[in-house]
Write an enzyme that holds these catalytic residues in place. Structure first.
Site, PDB file in Angstrom:
ATOM      1  N   TYR A 149      11.256   0.436  -1.508  1.00 17.34           N
ATOM      2  CA  TYR A 149      12.278   1.158  -2.238  1.00 17.34           C
ATOM      3  C   TYR A 149      13.563   0.338  -2.199  1.00 17.34           C
ATOM      4  O   TYR A 149      13.582  -0.719  -1.551  1.00 17.34           O
ATOM      5  CB  TYR A 149      12.490   2.533  -1.557  1.00 17.34           C
ATOM      6  CG  TYR A 149      12.868   2.435  -0.087  1.00 17.34           C
ATOM      7  CD1 TYR A 149      14.215   2.372   0.300  1.00 17.34           C
ATOM      8  CD2 TYR A 149      11.888   2.383   0.910  1.00 17.34           C
ATOM      9  CE1 TYR A 149      14.560   2.271   1.656  1.00 17.34           C
ATOM     10  CE2 TYR A 149      12.241   2.274   2.250  1.00 17.34           C
ATOM     11  CZ  TYR A 149      13.565   2.227   2.610  1.00 17.34           C
ATOM     12  OH  TYR A 149      13.904   2.111   3.929  1.00 17.34           O
ATOM     13  N   ARG A 180       1.017  -1.202   4.844  1.00 14.60           N
ATOM     14  CA  ARG A 180       1.674  -2.073   3.856  1.00 14.60           C
ATOM     15  C   ARG A 180       0.741  -3.155   3.294  1.00 14.60           C
ATOM     16  O   ARG A 180       0.730  -3.433   2.105  1.00 14.60           O
ATOM     17  CB  ARG A 180       2.864  -2.751   4.560  1.00 14.60           C
ATOM     18  CG  ARG A 180       3.497  -3.916   3.808  1.00 14.60           C
ATOM     19  CD  ARG A 180       4.622  -4.511   4.669  1.00 14.60           C
ATOM     20  NE  ARG A 180       5.151  -5.756   4.153  1.00 14.60           N
ATOM     21  CZ  ARG A 180       6.178  -5.852   3.309  1.00 14.60           C
ATOM     22  NH1 ARG A 180       6.752  -4.756   2.848  1.00 14.60           N
ATOM     23  NH2 ARG A 180       6.622  -7.018   2.914  1.00 14.60           N
ATOM     24  N   GLU A 226       3.741   2.018  -0.961  1.00 12.60           N
ATOM     25  CA  GLU A 226       4.746   2.219  -2.007  1.00 12.60           C
ATOM     26  C   GLU A 226       4.114   2.970  -3.175  1.00 12.60           C
ATOM     27  O   GLU A 226       3.891   2.439  -4.264  1.00 12.60           O
ATOM     28  CB  GLU A 226       5.333   0.849  -2.399  1.00 12.60           C
ATOM     29  CG  GLU A 226       5.986   0.186  -1.188  1.00 12.60           C
ATOM     30  CD  GLU A 226       6.304  -1.305  -1.344  1.00 12.60           C
ATOM     31  OE1 GLU A 226       6.212  -1.818  -2.473  1.00 12.60           O
ATOM     32  OE2 GLU A 226       6.632  -1.943  -0.320  1.00 12.60           O
ATOM     33  N   ALA A 237       0.804  -1.228   0.000  1.00 15.11           N
ATOM     34  CA  ALA A 237       0.000   0.000   0.000  1.00 15.11           C
ATOM     35  C   ALA A 237       0.835   1.276   0.000  1.00 15.11           C
ATOM     36  O   ALA A 237       0.578   2.195  -0.773  1.00 15.11           O
ATOM     37  CB  ALA A 237      -0.930  -0.019   1.215  1.00 15.11           C
ATOM     38  N   GLU A 253      12.514  -2.945  -7.214  1.00 14.00           N
ATOM     39  CA  GLU A 253      12.418  -1.962  -6.132  1.00 14.00           C
ATOM     40  C   GLU A 253      12.824  -0.623  -6.728  1.00 14.00           C
ATOM     41  O   GLU A 253      13.958  -0.426  -7.153  1.00 14.00           O
ATOM     42  CB  GLU A 253      13.347  -2.340  -4.962  1.00 14.00           C
ATOM     43  CG  GLU A 253      13.006  -3.665  -4.288  1.00 14.00           C
ATOM     44  CD  GLU A 253      11.764  -3.610  -3.398  1.00 14.00           C
ATOM     45  OE1 GLU A 253      11.264  -2.495  -3.115  1.00 14.00           O
ATOM     46  OE2 GLU A 253      11.298  -4.688  -2.987  1.00 14.00           O
TER      47      GLU A 253
HETATM   48  O1  0X9 Z   1       9.470  -7.621   1.294  1.00 12.47           O
HETATM   49  C1  0X9 Z   1       8.976  -7.513   0.176  1.00 12.47           C
HETATM   50  O2  0X9 Z   1       7.902  -7.989  -0.126  1.00 12.47           O
HETATM   51  C2  0X9 Z   1       9.704  -6.711  -0.889  1.00 12.47           C
HETATM   52  N1  0X9 Z   1      10.354  -5.567  -0.346  1.00 12.47           N
HETATM   53  S1  0X9 Z   1       9.426  -4.305   0.112  1.00 12.47           S
HETATM   54  O3  0X9 Z   1      10.264  -3.351   0.825  1.00 12.47           O
HETATM   55  N2  0X9 Z   1       8.895  -3.576  -1.182  1.00 12.47           N
HETATM   56  O4  0X9 Z   1       8.341  -4.786   0.882  1.00 12.47           O
HETATM   57  C3  0X9 Z   1      10.737  -7.616  -1.542  1.00 12.47           C
HETATM   58  C4  0X9 Z   1      10.077  -8.472  -2.508  1.00 12.47           C
HETATM   59  C5  0X9 Z   1      10.963  -9.380  -3.277  1.00 12.47           C
HETATM   60  N3  0X9 Z   1      10.111  -9.903  -4.294  1.00 12.47           N
HETATM   61  C6  0X9 Z   1       9.425 -11.076  -4.236  1.00 12.47           C
HETATM   62  N4  0X9 Z   1       9.808 -12.026  -3.447  1.00 12.47           N
HETATM   63  N5  0X9 Z   1       8.401 -11.252  -5.009  1.00 12.47           N
HETATM   64 ZN    ZN Z   2       6.903  -3.808  -1.544  1.00 16.49          ZN
END
Ligand code: 0X9
Ligand code: ZN
Length: 397
Positions: A288, A218, A163, A161, A360
């Site tokens: 990010y 989030r 982002e 959310a 990201e």
């Molecule tokens: O933690 C996450 O879901 C992602 N980082 S965030 O800070 N945007 O929340 C990383 C996601 C890595 N991608 C996938 N595993 N699909």
């Molecule tokens: Zn994310």
């Protein structure tokens, strides 16, 4: 006299429309596979959305055989003006290059561009959130050479959310993709037979909540009974349930939900993706960190096909960096960032063998999720610089 003028007016408009060769037909679909055939027919959609029952389709010059091939009941409704003239009174674009937009404004902007490009853009409602919001998919596909889609590219935005840059980037990628089909010079970028599906936001409940109540929200807005929200990027089936990379505690920021695909948002995306022509590529935009990431996320083991994923990931990275000279790092998700189990791209890689990436976006932490609006334009441009490197490569595996 008034009557004569009216008759003349009707006659002249009818001639004007008839000459365009574009017509509106009402088609009846009885069962889901009928709807699917309509979706795959390459005919433009005149109605708001495809559904069982009556749907109005746009049949262009030379497209009548496609209508016949559907083998569904149809009737002529009206002649249409040439759709290339349908953008004579466009809405002014929302300030999507310089401002974050509420969910309804984001969707309205997609909608304006669809109406301005009815021959190549269609939309479909793919599901409904916990709070009753519609999740949309917008399809862009080639109108001319080899028009029946043979494979799909899926782009999702806003799974998290807070982002906010992600839905803003989605708008720009959609706009640039339309330009690629309507501007001959750059059409070569997208292989014939490609249909691209853009999800403006997979998590509109969370997104709106981050506007109205908690900027740092989030997850989605499931009521867990005592806390709210499932991390939708922990709710996909591949690697689901592992404690490394997700949590079973409902109040956690990385709560995986009670079961894989327990959420209406992820289920909508799953069912929709499984209804498409083969999915050859998938990108999930986050912030990010300025990272280009590929599977696996749920294990530190390398994915089969790692060499191709790496080469293409590096190409995306280089295309991104080339735009403004801003650095992005490319790597396998689990070893470059951290373990994520039940994440989106692992499922697309596992289920479809799609070229699956998560990006990201800006920045690296100065502002983090609170990226200032004057960084929207350069971030959008960087994202397109990377995305356009992926497209020509998706069939060369
Ligand atoms: O933690 C996450 O879901 C992602 N980082 S965030 O800070 N945007 O929340 C990383 C996601 C890595 N991608 C996938 N595993 N699909
Ligand atoms: Zn994310």
């Amino acid at each position: 006299m008034r009557r004569l003028a009216f008759v003349l007016f009707v006659a002249i408009s009818a001639i004007g429309s008839a000459q365009s060769g574009w017509n509106r037909y009402r088609v009846t679909a009885f069962i889901p596979s009928d709807v699917q055939r309509l979706a795959n027919s390459d005919l433009g959609l005149f109605s708001e959305a495809l559904a069982i029952g009556e749907t109005d389709m746009i049949v262009g010059p030379g497209e009548f055989p496609k209508l016949l091939a559907l083998n569904l009941p149809y009737r002529f409704v009206s002649a249409l003006p040439d759709p290339r003239g349908w953008d004579q009174h466009p809405q002014p674009d929302a300030d999507y290059r310089n401002a974050y937009l509420r969910y309804d404004v984001v969707v309205q902007q997609y909608e304006d561009w669809r109406l301005q490009n009815p021959a190549i853009v269609t939309k479909q409602a793919i599901g409904t959130t916990w709070l009753g919001r519609t999740i949309w998919a917008y399809r862009v596909r080639s109108i001319s050479a080899n028009p029946t889609p043979t494979h799909a590219v899926v782009v999702i935005n806003g799974i998290h959310a807070r982002e906010w840059i992600s839905p803003a980037v989605g708008l720009h990628l959609f706009r640039k993709t339309i330009d690629n089909f309507t501007m001959p010079g750059v059409r070569a970028l997208i292989p014939p037979g490609t249909a691209l599906y853009f999800i403006p936001s997979l998590n509109p409940d969370g997104y709106e909540y981050s506007w109205t109540s908690n900027r740092m929200w989030r997850k989605n807005r499931r009521n867990n009974g005592g806390s709210f929200g499932v991390d939708l990027n922990r709710n996909f089936a591949t690697g689901w349930g592992l404690d490394s990379g997700s949590s079973g505690t409902p109040s956690s920021e990385t709560y995986r939900g009670p079961s894989a695909f327990s959420e209406p948002e992820t289920t909508a995306l799953k069912n929709f993706s499984e209804s498409l022509p083969p999915v050859r590529a998938f990108v999930d935009y986050h912030s990010y960190g300025q990272l280009i990431l590929w599977p696996w996320s749920y294990t530190e083991a390398q994915a089969p096909g790692n060499a191709w994923l790496t080469a293409t990931g590096n190409a995306i990275r280089n295309g991104t960096v080339a735009v403004n000279g801003r650095n992005y790092v490319a790597g396998q998700s689990s070893t470059t960032l951290y373990l994520v189990s039940g994440g989106s791209k692992d499922w697309y890689y596992d289920r479809f063998n799609a070229a699956a990436y998560s990006v990201e976006l800006r920045d690296t932490g100065s502002y983090g999720f609170l990226l200032p609006e004057n960084q929207i334009t350069p971030t959008q441009d960087e994202a397109w610089g990377g995305f356009k490197e992926l497209l020509p490569r998706i069939l060369n595996r």
